[in-house]
Design an enzyme around this catalytic site. Structure first.
Site, PDB file in Angstrom:
ATOM      1  N   TYR A  38      -3.991   4.301   0.325  1.00  4.16           N
ATOM      2  CA  TYR A  38      -3.606   5.380  -0.577  1.00  4.16           C
ATOM      3  C   TYR A  38      -4.840   6.074  -1.130  1.00  4.16           C
ATOM      4  O   TYR A  38      -5.965   5.592  -0.979  1.00  4.16           O
ATOM      5  CB  TYR A  38      -2.692   4.876  -1.698  1.00  4.16           C
ATOM      6  CG  TYR A  38      -3.372   4.102  -2.811  1.00  4.16           C
ATOM      7  CD1 TYR A  38      -3.916   2.837  -2.583  1.00  4.16           C
ATOM      8  CD2 TYR A  38      -3.478   4.631  -4.089  1.00  4.16           C
ATOM      9  CE1 TYR A  38      -4.529   2.131  -3.608  1.00  4.16           C
ATOM     10  CE2 TYR A  38      -4.087   3.929  -5.126  1.00  4.16           C
ATOM     11  CZ  TYR A  38      -4.609   2.680  -4.870  1.00  4.16           C
ATOM     12  OH  TYR A  38      -5.226   1.980  -5.876  1.00  4.16           O
ATOM     13  N   LYS A 152      -9.167   1.308   0.288  1.00  8.97           N
ATOM     14  CA  LYS A 152      -8.188   1.638  -0.763  1.00  8.97           C
ATOM     15  C   LYS A 152      -6.803   1.309  -0.229  1.00  8.97           C
ATOM     16  O   LYS A 152      -6.047   2.186   0.208  1.00  8.97           O
ATOM     17  CB  LYS A 152      -8.337   3.099  -1.193  1.00  8.97           C
ATOM     18  CG  LYS A 152      -7.756   3.341  -2.583  1.00  8.97           C
ATOM     19  CD  LYS A 152      -8.313   4.593  -3.206  1.00  8.97           C
ATOM     20  CE  LYS A 152      -7.585   4.983  -4.478  1.00  8.97           C
ATOM     21  NZ  LYS A 152      -7.682   4.054  -5.574  1.00  8.97           N
ATOM     22  N   GLU A 184     -16.300  -4.701 -10.412  1.00  9.32           N
ATOM     23  CA  GLU A 184     -15.681  -3.489 -10.979  1.00  9.32           C
ATOM     24  C   GLU A 184     -14.535  -3.893 -11.896  1.00  9.32           C
ATOM     25  O   GLU A 184     -14.398  -5.067 -12.248  1.00  9.32           O
ATOM     26  CB  GLU A 184     -15.216  -2.563  -9.856  1.00  9.32           C
ATOM     27  CG  GLU A 184     -14.244  -3.214  -8.893  1.00  9.32           C
ATOM     28  CD  GLU A 184     -13.857  -2.318  -7.717  1.00  9.32           C
ATOM     29  OE1 GLU A 184     -14.048  -1.101  -7.779  1.00  9.32           O
ATOM     30  OE2 GLU A 184     -13.309  -2.850  -6.736  1.00  9.32           O
ATOM     31  N   LEU A 208     -14.686  -0.675  -4.638  1.00  7.22           N
ATOM     32  CA  LEU A 208     -14.292   0.608  -4.051  1.00  7.22           C
ATOM     33  C   LEU A 208     -15.381   1.629  -4.394  1.00  7.22           C
ATOM     34  O   LEU A 208     -15.801   1.705  -5.562  1.00  7.22           O
ATOM     35  CB  LEU A 208     -12.954   1.071  -4.630  1.00  7.22           C
ATOM     36  CG  LEU A 208     -12.434   2.359  -4.007  1.00  7.22           C
ATOM     37  CD1 LEU A 208     -11.875   2.090  -2.608  1.00  7.22           C
ATOM     38  CD2 LEU A 208     -11.351   2.992  -4.872  1.00  7.22           C
TER      39      LEU A 208
HETATM   40  N1  PDD Z   1      -8.087   3.663  -8.904  1.00 11.16           N
HETATM   41  N2  PDD Z   1     -12.163   0.785  -8.141  1.00 11.16           N
HETATM   42  C1  PDD Z   1     -10.870   0.527  -7.921  1.00 11.16           C
HETATM   43  C2  PDD Z   1     -10.477  -0.864  -7.585  1.00 11.16           C
HETATM   44  C3  PDD Z   1      -9.913   1.551  -8.036  1.00 11.16           C
HETATM   45  O1  PDD Z   1      -8.601   1.282  -7.799  1.00 11.16           O
HETATM   46  C4  PDD Z   1     -10.342   2.854  -8.378  1.00 11.16           C
HETATM   47  C5  PDD Z   1      -9.369   3.984  -8.510  1.00 11.16           C
HETATM   48  C6  PDD Z   1     -11.708   3.080  -8.587  1.00 11.16           C
HETATM   49  C7  PDD Z   1     -12.238   4.457  -8.919  1.00 11.16           C
HETATM   50  O2  PDD Z   1     -12.154   5.315  -7.799  1.00 11.16           O
HETATM   51  P1  PDD Z   1     -12.008   6.888  -7.966  1.00 11.16           P
HETATM   52  O3  PDD Z   1     -13.106   7.339  -8.857  1.00 11.16           O
HETATM   53  O4  PDD Z   1     -12.164   7.411  -6.597  1.00 11.16           O
HETATM   54  O5  PDD Z   1     -10.663   7.160  -8.559  1.00 11.16           O
HETATM   55  C8  PDD Z   1     -12.589   2.029  -8.459  1.00 11.16           C
HETATM   56  C9  PDD Z   1      -7.070   4.684  -8.857  1.00 11.16           C
HETATM   57  C10 PDD Z   1      -7.254   5.736  -9.879  1.00 11.16           C
HETATM   58  C11 PDD Z   1      -5.689   4.048  -8.824  1.00 11.16           C
HETATM   59  O6  PDD Z   1      -5.566   3.095  -8.071  1.00 11.16           O
HETATM   60  O7  PDD Z   1      -4.760   4.515  -9.480  1.00 11.16           O
END
Ligand code: PDD
Length: 301
Positions: A38, A152, A184, A208
């Site tokens: 996703y 992801k 993270e 991620l």
């Molecule tokens: N989450 N690390 C993880 C494990 C994440 O699920 C996310 C994002 C990030 C930040 O990535 P980005 O800046 O590209 O949104 C880091 C999204 C927002 C979610 O799962 O809803």
């Protein structure tokens, strides 16, 4: 799901339709195995923030799972633009969900099955001013997710449980460590500040590679803010002057309490720090500079 949780028009396998009419087979491998990927793309006034980069990461995630991308970048951009218009523009978090598709239950991935593609546009609630003013709390937890956290994937049970455990322990978020080093948060990246230097864990398979994280690193470098990308120890986090989390839905948010103790050593301990405030300003300036809706392709150039 009701309309108050999700705006009405979604996209499913080539059709735009009301959420209530969108139906997926119970044999979809996303349901049976969590076998999918996703993306979450933030839109401000209909303007995508690094949408092209999200599509590149989507491709990488699909490559890792041996799922064939059903659309070209241009086709994704067309679907995204149409979905945003049909949901009235404004500030939206667009979710792209792609699974391996529908097949008889078998661990081995099926051959020749079309992926299921689902998109929805949720309201994007940017952090409230009191979050910026007061910050949030976190607890330290061991990162027990799988070793492909750079993908992801929709298989998010590890992250779901860590988020739940952080809430049960009284924290808003989890700050996770693997083998004594910072990784993270359950759905965000983390940076800390020590003696004026921003310290960021490297983007390997343990985290991620966040689009927001990469943007913040770029903005910090452009503004000549001291920044290092390297492993960050548990002790450095415990004694950090500032801790922030970053994501497409949270932007950048300061953590002011870790494991019940105020973050920072100065008289301003437990309050959002000066480096965070500078970064937030840079991020807001960047958002204001986003190209107008409809120029996604130009934005990536
Ligand atoms: N989450 N690390 C993880 C494990 C994440 O699920 C996310 C994002 C990030 C930040 O990535 P980005 O800046 O590209 O949104 C880091 C999204 C927002 C979610 O799962 O809803």
């Amino acid at each position: 799901m009701t309309q108050s949780l999700c705006l009405p028009t979604v996209y499913l396998n080539g059709e735009y339709l009301p959420l209530e009419s969108a139906k997926i087979s119970p044999l979809d491998r996303g349901f049976i195995f969590g076998d999918g990927v996703y993306e979450v793309i933030p839109y401000y006034d209909g303007r995508g923030l690094r949408a092209r980069e999200h599509l590149v990461r989507l491709q990488h995630s699909m490559d890792e799972l041996y799922i064939q991308n059903p659309y070209s970048v241009a086709q994704w951009e067309t679907v995204l633009a149409e979905l945003i218009v049909r949901n009235g523009g404004g500030n939206l978090a667009v979710y792209i969900q792609v699974t391996r598709g529908v097949a008889k239950r078998d661990f081995a991935p099926p051959v020749g099955v079309a992926p299921t593609v689902f998109l929805m546009a949720n309201p994007l609630p940017t952090p409230k001013p009191e979050i910026y003013a007061n910050g949030i709390s976190a607890v330290s937890l061991d990162d027990n997710r799988w070793l492909k956290c750079h993908v992801k994937s929709t298989a998010l049970l590890g992250a779901v449980l860590l988020k739940h455990e952080s809430n049960l322990l009284g924290g808003d978020e989890a700050i996770m460590f693997r083998d004594g080093y910072l990784t993270e948060s359950s759905a965000s990246n983390i940076a800390i500040v020590k003696n004026g230097v921003i310290l960021c864990p490297p983007m390997d398979n343990l985290i991620l590679g966040g689009i927001t994280y990469i943007l913040m690193i770029e903005l910090a470098r452009k503004a000549s803010m001291p920044i290092e990308i390297r492993r960050v120890s548990r002790k450095e986090v415990r004694t950090a002057d500032e801790i922030w989390i970053m994501s497409s839905t949270k932007e950048v948010v300061p953590i002011v309490t870790l494991d019940g103790k105020s973050v920072g050593a100065s008289i301003d301990a437990g309050k959002p720090g000066p480096v965070f405030k500078r970064m937030l300003q840079l991020f807001h300036d960047y958002k204001r500079s986003l190209p107008a809706a409809g120029s996604l392709a130009k934005a990536a150039e």
